[in-house]
Design a protein around this motif. Structure first.
Motif, PDB file in Angstrom:
ATOM      1  N   MET A 137      31.997  51.579  28.449  1.00  0.00           N
ATOM      2  CA  MET A 137      33.132  50.754  28.861  1.00  0.00           C
ATOM      3  C   MET A 137      33.012  50.350  30.337  1.00  0.00           C
ATOM      4  N   SER A 138      32.633  51.289  31.182  1.00  0.00           N
ATOM      5  CA  SER A 138      32.489  50.999  32.608  1.00  0.00           C
ATOM      6  C   SER A 138      31.437  49.924  32.848  1.00  0.00           C
ATOM      7  N   GLU A 139      30.316  50.040  32.151  1.00  0.00           N
ATOM      8  CA  GLU A 139      29.240  49.061  32.334  1.00  0.00           C
ATOM      9  C   GLU A 139      29.632  47.686  31.805  1.00  0.00           C
ATOM     10  N   TYR A 140      30.221  47.633  30.636  1.00  0.00           N
ATOM     11  CA  TYR A 140      30.551  46.341  30.025  1.00  0.00           C
ATOM     12  C   TYR A 140      31.657  45.614  30.783  1.00  0.00           C
ATOM     13  N   PHE A 141      32.704  46.344  31.166  1.00  0.00           N
ATOM     14  CA  PHE A 141      33.869  45.710  31.786  1.00  0.00           C
ATOM     15  C   PHE A 141      33.879  45.795  33.316  1.00  0.00           C
ATOM     16  N   SER A 142      32.865  46.413  33.907  1.00  0.00           N
ATOM     17  CA  SER A 142      32.748  46.532  35.368  1.00  0.00           C
ATOM     18  C   SER A 142      34.001  47.142  36.004  1.00  0.00           C
ATOM     19  N   TYR A 143      34.422  48.258  35.445  1.00  0.00           N
ATOM     20  CA  TYR A 143      35.538  49.010  36.036  1.00  0.00           C
ATOM     21  C   TYR A 143      35.303  50.485  35.744  1.00  0.00           C
ATOM     22  N   GLU A 144      36.030  51.355  36.439  1.00  0.00           N
ATOM     23  CA  GLU A 144      35.871  52.785  36.226  1.00  0.00           C
ATOM     24  C   GLU A 144      36.730  53.197  35.035  1.00  0.00           C
ATOM     25  N   ALA A 145      36.096  53.384  33.896  1.00  0.00           N
ATOM     26  CA  ALA A 145      36.817  53.677  32.654  1.00  0.00           C
ATOM     27  C   ALA A 145      37.178  55.157  32.572  1.00  0.00           C
ATOM     28  N   PHE A 146      38.404  55.400  32.096  1.00  0.00           N
ATOM     29  CA  PHE A 146      38.857  56.744  31.774  1.00  0.00           C
ATOM     30  C   PHE A 146      39.455  56.679  30.379  1.00  0.00           C
ATOM     31  N   LEU A 147      39.022  57.588  29.511  1.00  0.00           N
ATOM     32  CA  LEU A 147      39.609  57.630  28.181  1.00  0.00           C
ATOM     33  C   LEU A 147      39.723  59.062  27.712  1.00  0.00           C
ATOM     34  N   PHE A 148      40.632  59.246  26.781  1.00  0.00           N
ATOM     35  CA  PHE A 148      40.924  60.563  26.238  1.00  0.00           C
ATOM     36  C   PHE A 148      40.796  60.460  24.727  1.00  0.00           C
ATOM     37  N   ILE A 149      40.016  61.337  24.132  1.00  0.00           N
ATOM     38  CA  ILE A 149      39.708  61.260  22.708  1.00  0.00           C
ATOM     39  C   ILE A 149      40.407  62.402  21.974  1.00  0.00           C
ATOM     40  N   LYS A 150      41.129  62.026  20.922  1.00  0.00           N
ATOM     41  CA  LYS A 150      41.868  63.008  20.138  1.00  0.00           C
ATOM     42  C   LYS A 150      41.547  62.839  18.653  1.00  0.00           C
ATOM     43  N   SER A 151      41.534  63.950  17.949  1.00  0.00           N
ATOM     44  CA  SER A 151      41.277  63.960  16.507  1.00  0.00           C
ATOM     45  C   SER A 151      42.551  63.614  15.740  1.00  0.00           C
ATOM     46  N   LEU A 152      42.403  63.380  14.457  1.00  0.00           N
ATOM     47  CA  LEU A 152      43.543  63.107  13.588  1.00  0.00           C
ATOM     48  C   LEU A 152      44.572  64.244  13.673  1.00  0.00           C
ATOM     49  N   ALA A 153      44.109  65.497  13.612  1.00  0.00           N
ATOM     50  CA  ALA A 153      45.032  66.644  13.678  1.00  0.00           C
ATOM     51  C   ALA A 153      45.786  66.671  15.009  1.00  0.00           C
ATOM     52  N   GLU A 154      45.097  66.355  16.089  1.00  0.00           N
ATOM     53  CA  GLU A 154      45.760  66.344  17.395  1.00  0.00           C
ATOM     54  C   GLU A 154      46.800  65.227  17.474  1.00  0.00           C
ATOM     55  N   ILE A 155      46.485  64.081  16.903  1.00  0.00           N
ATOM     56  CA  ILE A 155      47.433  62.962  16.925  1.00  0.00           C
ATOM     57  C   ILE A 155      48.659  63.284  16.077  1.00  0.00           C
ATOM     58  N   GLU A 156      48.449  63.960  14.969  1.00  0.00           N
ATOM     59  CA  GLU A 156      49.590  64.405  14.157  1.00  0.00           C
ATOM     60  C   GLU A 156      50.473  65.351  14.962  1.00  0.00           C
ATOM     61  N   ALA A 157      49.865  66.213  15.769  1.00  0.00           N
ATOM     62  CA  ALA A 157      50.634  67.148  16.595  1.00  0.00           C
ATOM     63  C   ALA A 157      51.462  66.388  17.637  1.00  0.00           C
ATOM     64  N   PHE A 158      50.895  65.329  18.221  1.00  0.00           N
ATOM     65  CA  PHE A 158      51.654  64.516  19.172  1.00  0.00           C
ATOM     66  C   PHE A 158      52.889  63.927  18.494  1.00  0.00           C
ATOM     67  N   TRP A 159      52.695  63.370  17.308  1.00  0.00           N
ATOM     68  CA  TRP A 159      53.777  62.713  16.575  1.00  0.00           C
ATOM     69  C   TRP A 159      54.847  63.719  16.133  1.00  0.00           C
ATOM     70  N   LYS A 160      54.405  64.819  15.527  1.00  0.00           N
ATOM     71  CA  LYS A 160      55.345  65.790  14.971  1.00  0.00           C
ATOM     72  C   LYS A 160      56.064  66.618  16.037  1.00  0.00           C
ATOM     73  N   GLY A 161      55.460  66.758  17.216  1.00  0.00           N
ATOM     74  CA  GLY A 161      56.040  67.590  18.258  1.00  0.00           C
ATOM     75  C   GLY A 161      57.140  66.928  19.070  1.00  0.00           C
ATOM     76  N   ASN A 162      57.349  65.634  18.880  1.00  0.00           N
ATOM     77  CA  ASN A 162      58.332  64.906  19.677  1.00  0.00           C
ATOM     78  C   ASN A 162      59.707  65.587  19.582  1.00  0.00           C
ATOM     79  N   PRO A 163      60.229  66.081  20.708  1.00  0.00           N
ATOM     80  CA  PRO A 163      61.507  66.803  20.666  1.00  0.00           C
ATOM     81  C   PRO A 163      62.741  65.904  20.721  1.00  0.00           C
ATOM     82  N   PHE A 164      62.534  64.603  20.907  1.00  0.00           N
ATOM     83  CA  PHE A 164      63.673  63.713  21.111  1.00  0.00           C
ATOM     84  C   PHE A 164      64.024  62.951  19.841  1.00  0.00           C
ATOM     85  N   GLU A 165      65.314  62.883  19.571  1.00  0.00           N
ATOM     86  CA  GLU A 165      65.775  62.098  18.425  1.00  0.00           C
ATOM     87  C   GLU A 165      65.619  60.624  18.733  1.00  0.00           C
TER      88      GLU A 165
END
Length: 176
Positions: free
Chosen positions: A62-90
């Protein structure tokens, strides 16, 4: 294995990119089943590589193609489910709820920042299962004291944030 890469700083403050181009970069880096969710840099893909290797490969590509300092975070399906299910707010149409994807331990840094910030009425922050969640009245996201830390340069390699509804869209795509 299926993953979602969350890119930091995409299509904000002059870093503009078409998601079709981002998907092409992922494909050229060897990822399979690549697709994007929204224009904020959420890329669903498949790979047999380890997350630590994927992060290095994709940030470099990404950094090479777009000429910027790329930062990304990679999460698995199980981790994404945890993000969704853990939301404490109605769900409440008067508020935005965000969650933060980032490096291990960033939730405690965010909570410390949140506790020090002045808050709008009914603004809340909470850590659930090592994930920081933030709820803020609509219209106050960028104006809130805590919202201002989201753009701090010193934090750019630590996390990115997404509206909680984005996780629902990502899960639908990953499970299809």
């Amino acid at each position: 294995m299926k993953y979602c890469a969350f890119l930091r700083g995409v299509n904000v403050k002059g870093t503009n990119m078409k998601m079709a181009d981002v998907c092409q970069v992922f494909k050229e880096a060897g990822m399979k089943d690549v697709s994007s969710i929204l224009a904020s840099g959420n890329i669903v893909f498949s790979s047999d590589k380890k997350v630590s290797d994927l992060k290095v490969i994709l940030e470099k590509s990404m950094s090479e193609y777009f000429s910027y300092e790329a930062f990304l975070f990679i999460k698995s399906l199980a981790e994404i489910e945890a993000f969704w299910k853990g939301n404490p707010f109605e769900k409440n149409d008067d508020f935005h709820s965000y969650t933060f994807v980032g490096n291990g331990g960033v939730e405690t840094v965010l909570m410390k920042e949140f506790e020090l910030a002045s808050k709008t009425e009914n603004e809340k922050g909470e850590i659930i299962n090592d994930i920081f969640y933030w709820q803020v009245p609509k219209g106050n996201t960028l104006d809130s004291s805590f919202g201002k830390i989201l753009g701090k340069k010193s934090m750019k390699d630590q996390f990115t944030s997404r509206n909680i509804n984005t996780f629902e869209k990502i899960l639908k795509k990953m499970n299809s």
